[in-house]
Write an enzyme that holds these catalytic residues in place. Sequence first.
Site, PDB file in Angstrom:
ATOM      1  N   SER A 201       0.930  -1.351   0.017  1.00  0.00           N
ATOM      2  CA  SER A 201      -0.113   0.066   0.191  1.00  0.00           C
ATOM      3  C   SER A 201       1.029   1.289  -0.048  1.00  0.00           C
ATOM      4  O   SER A 201       2.175   1.165   0.145  1.00  0.00           O
ATOM      5  CB  SER A 201      -0.909   0.061   1.216  1.00  0.00           C
ATOM      6  OG  SER A 201      -1.429   1.140   1.511  1.00  0.00           O
TER       7      SER A 201
ATOM      8  N   TYR B 294      -2.262  -2.075  10.387  1.00  0.00           N
ATOM      9  CA  TYR B 294      -2.125  -2.071   8.875  1.00  0.00           C
ATOM     10  C   TYR B 294      -0.840  -1.422   8.319  1.00  0.00           C
ATOM     11  O   TYR B 294      -0.047  -1.938   7.654  1.00  0.00           O
ATOM     12  CB  TYR B 294      -3.308  -1.079   8.511  1.00  0.00           C
ATOM     13  CG  TYR B 294      -3.489  -1.214   7.004  1.00  0.00           C
ATOM     14  CD1 TYR B 294      -4.246  -2.336   6.262  1.00  0.00           C
ATOM     15  CD2 TYR B 294      -3.170  -0.198   5.836  1.00  0.00           C
ATOM     16  CE1 TYR B 294      -4.540  -2.339   4.654  1.00  0.00           C
ATOM     17  CE2 TYR B 294      -3.315  -0.415   4.761  1.00  0.00           C
ATOM     18  CZ  TYR B 294      -4.214  -1.326   3.907  1.00  0.00           C
ATOM     19  OH  TYR B 294      -4.393  -1.271   2.582  1.00  0.00           O
TER      20      TYR B 294
HETATM   21  N1  LIG Z   1      -8.811  -0.102  -1.069  1.00  0.00           N
HETATM   22  C1  LIG Z   1      -7.731   0.608  -0.689  1.00  0.00           C
HETATM   23  O1  LIG Z   1      -7.771   1.991  -0.718  1.00  0.00           O
HETATM   24  C2  LIG Z   1      -6.268   0.029  -0.800  1.00  0.00           C
HETATM   25  C3  LIG Z   1      -5.261   0.777  -0.612  1.00  0.00           C
HETATM   26  C4  LIG Z   1      -3.951   0.222  -0.810  1.00  0.00           C
HETATM   27  C5  LIG Z   1      -3.906  -1.111  -0.608  1.00  0.00           C
HETATM   28  N2  LIG Z   1      -5.124  -1.927  -0.679  1.00  0.00           N
HETATM   29  C6  LIG Z   1      -4.864  -3.200  -0.322  1.00  0.00           C
HETATM   30  O2  LIG Z   1      -5.448  -3.914  -1.465  1.00  0.00           O
HETATM   31  C7  LIG Z   1      -5.834  -5.450  -1.295  1.00  0.00           C
HETATM   32  C8  LIG Z   1      -7.371  -5.553  -1.796  1.00  0.00           C
HETATM   33  O3  LIG Z   1      -8.146  -4.653  -0.889  1.00  0.00           O
HETATM   34  P1  LIG Z   1      -9.517  -3.993  -1.189  1.00  0.00           P
HETATM   35  O4  LIG Z   1      -9.383  -2.901  -1.258  1.00  0.00           O
HETATM   36  O5  LIG Z   1     -10.025  -4.769  -2.458  1.00  0.00           O
HETATM   37  O6  LIG Z   1     -10.520  -4.487   0.135  1.00  0.00           O
HETATM   38  P2  LIG Z   1     -11.961  -5.268  -0.087  1.00  0.00           P
HETATM   39  O7  LIG Z   1     -12.261  -5.315   1.422  1.00  0.00           O
HETATM   40  O8  LIG Z   1     -12.664  -5.043  -1.198  1.00  0.00           O
HETATM   41  O9  LIG Z   1     -11.589  -6.876  -0.328  1.00  0.00           O
HETATM   42  C9  LIG Z   1     -10.596  -7.575   0.438  1.00  0.00           C
HETATM   43  C10 LIG Z   1     -11.034  -9.064   0.405  1.00  0.00           C
HETATM   44  O10 LIG Z   1     -10.114  -9.807   1.266  1.00  0.00           O
HETATM   45  C11 LIG Z   1     -10.700 -10.776   1.833  1.00  0.00           C
HETATM   46  N3  LIG Z   1     -10.192 -11.392   3.059  1.00  0.00           N
HETATM   47  C12 LIG Z   1     -10.373 -10.750   4.323  1.00  0.00           C
HETATM   48  N4  LIG Z   1      -9.619 -11.306   5.217  1.00  0.00           N
HETATM   49  C13 LIG Z   1      -9.202 -12.530   4.801  1.00  0.00           C
HETATM   50  C14 LIG Z   1      -8.805 -13.881   5.184  1.00  0.00           C
HETATM   51  N5  LIG Z   1      -8.430 -13.953   6.428  1.00  0.00           N
HETATM   52  N6  LIG Z   1      -8.409 -14.538   4.325  1.00  0.00           N
HETATM   53  C15 LIG Z   1      -8.596 -14.589   3.148  1.00  0.00           C
HETATM   54  N7  LIG Z   1      -9.695 -13.410   2.479  1.00  0.00           N
HETATM   55  C16 LIG Z   1      -9.832 -12.393   3.206  1.00  0.00           C
HETATM   56  C17 LIG Z   1     -12.206 -10.218   1.909  1.00  0.00           C
HETATM   57  O11 LIG Z   1     -13.208 -11.155   2.315  1.00  0.00           O
HETATM   58  C18 LIG Z   1     -12.089  -9.557   0.626  1.00  0.00           C
HETATM   59  O12 LIG Z   1     -12.975 -10.216  -0.492  1.00  0.00           O
HETATM   60  C19 LIG Z   1      -5.734  -5.450   0.325  1.00  0.00           C
HETATM   61  O13 LIG Z   1      -4.183  -6.023   0.471  1.00  0.00           O
HETATM   62  C20 LIG Z   1      -5.709  -3.883   0.669  1.00  0.00           C
HETATM   63  O14 LIG Z   1      -4.919  -3.743   2.018  1.00  0.00           O
HETATM   64  C21 LIG Z   1      -6.358  -1.246  -0.498  1.00  0.00           C
END
Ligand SMILES: NC(=O)c1ccc[n+]([C@@H]2O[C@H](COP(=O)([O-])OP(=O)(O)OC[C@H]3O[C@@H](n4cnc5c(N)ncnc54)[C@H](O)[C@@H]3O)[C@@H](O)[C@H]2O)c1
Length: 277
Positions: free
Chosen positions: A141, A154
């Site tokens: 991130s 995080y």
């Molecule tokens: N959305 C943002 O602004 C952002 C920014 C930087 C990084 N990220 C990273 O992107 C990645 C995807 O996140 P997103 O934004 O799509 O969020 P999201 O909440 O839409 O999706 C996350 C997914 O991870 C799954 N998950 C949660 N706990 C789990 C576990 N213990 N085992 C297996 N699956 C699990 C959830 O069920 C969900 O389907 C993450 O690593 C997040 O940290 C997101």
Amino acid sequence: MKNLSGKVVALTGAASGIGRCLAIQLADKGCHLALADVDRKGLEETIALLSGNTKVSMYIVDVADKDRVYAWAEEVVADHGQVDVIINNAGVASTTSIEDISYQDFDWVFNIVFYGVLYGTKAFLPYLRLRPEANIVNISSVNGFFPFPNNGPYNAAKHAVKGLNQTLIQELRNTNIRVTSVHPGGIKTNIVRNSRSADDFLEKDKKVKEFDKVAGTTAEKAASIIIGGLVKNRKRQLVGKDAVVIDLLVRMFPQGFSDLVGFAVGRKDRKSRQSAG
Ligand SMILES: NC(=O)c1ccc[n+]([C@@H]2O[C@H](COP(=O)([O-])OP(=O)(O)OC[C@H]3O[C@@H](n4cnc5c(N)ncnc54)[C@H](O)[C@@H]3O)[C@@H](O)[C@H]2O)c1
């Protein structure tokens, strides 16, 4: 990995957000998919959205459960015969200060965000070694290089994922495996909606609305940028214009930028507390 067609991609967090969009776009590019998540309904919805006629399999996997992740890697190879790419994407967040967060919630975030990526990397590495070319894509991130207040586990876990990725890049440089460290900015997904919070003054709905306002990149766009990084074997992939600007500001003002964000968020929280009572 120039040509994705016919490759087997294992992907965590495929039930929502960036992971769902990665699955859709990778299927369009002819990839066979091994999709994992804790959310069965969400995974089934993702699979219903896939087009093309490649092989798709789904697995209920808690990435924080080491034994389950290792068993999943074996299942993927048994089902698909090989695995060419692992994308460690599953993630969760919290919205509580270090002082107030319980160890239970801290561990929940850290175990998924850091150990989930570590287990996914180590469990798949022996199978990736067997391929002519293979890739590891680990989602960190912008919080892997600057912290955001009230999201301590995080921030710490994403910094750790960045360190893990950079170590892997060094250690695997003379092998068939390329590693991409991905650093998204704000992406409009369910991440805040699914976060854990101990705060009582700012209800979840409000936080979700605030996040949606500042998250400037869609999950579709984020997925296409990540796939672009994979195809080009990029070692580091920023995702979103905000990530590019933040990256620059952090390099120019390593402590100053962090202080500014802390000041701005602290002031906003104080105002919210005052208006709440
Ligand atoms: N959305 C943002 O602004 C952002 C920014 C930087 C990084 N990220 C990273 O992107 C990645 C995807 O996140 P997103 O934004 O799509 O969020 P999201 O909440 O839409 O999706 C996350 C997914 O991870 C799954 N998950 C949660 N706990 C789990 C576990 N213990 N085992 C297996 N699956 C699990 C959830 O069920 C969900 O389907 C993450 O690593 C997040 O940290 C997101």
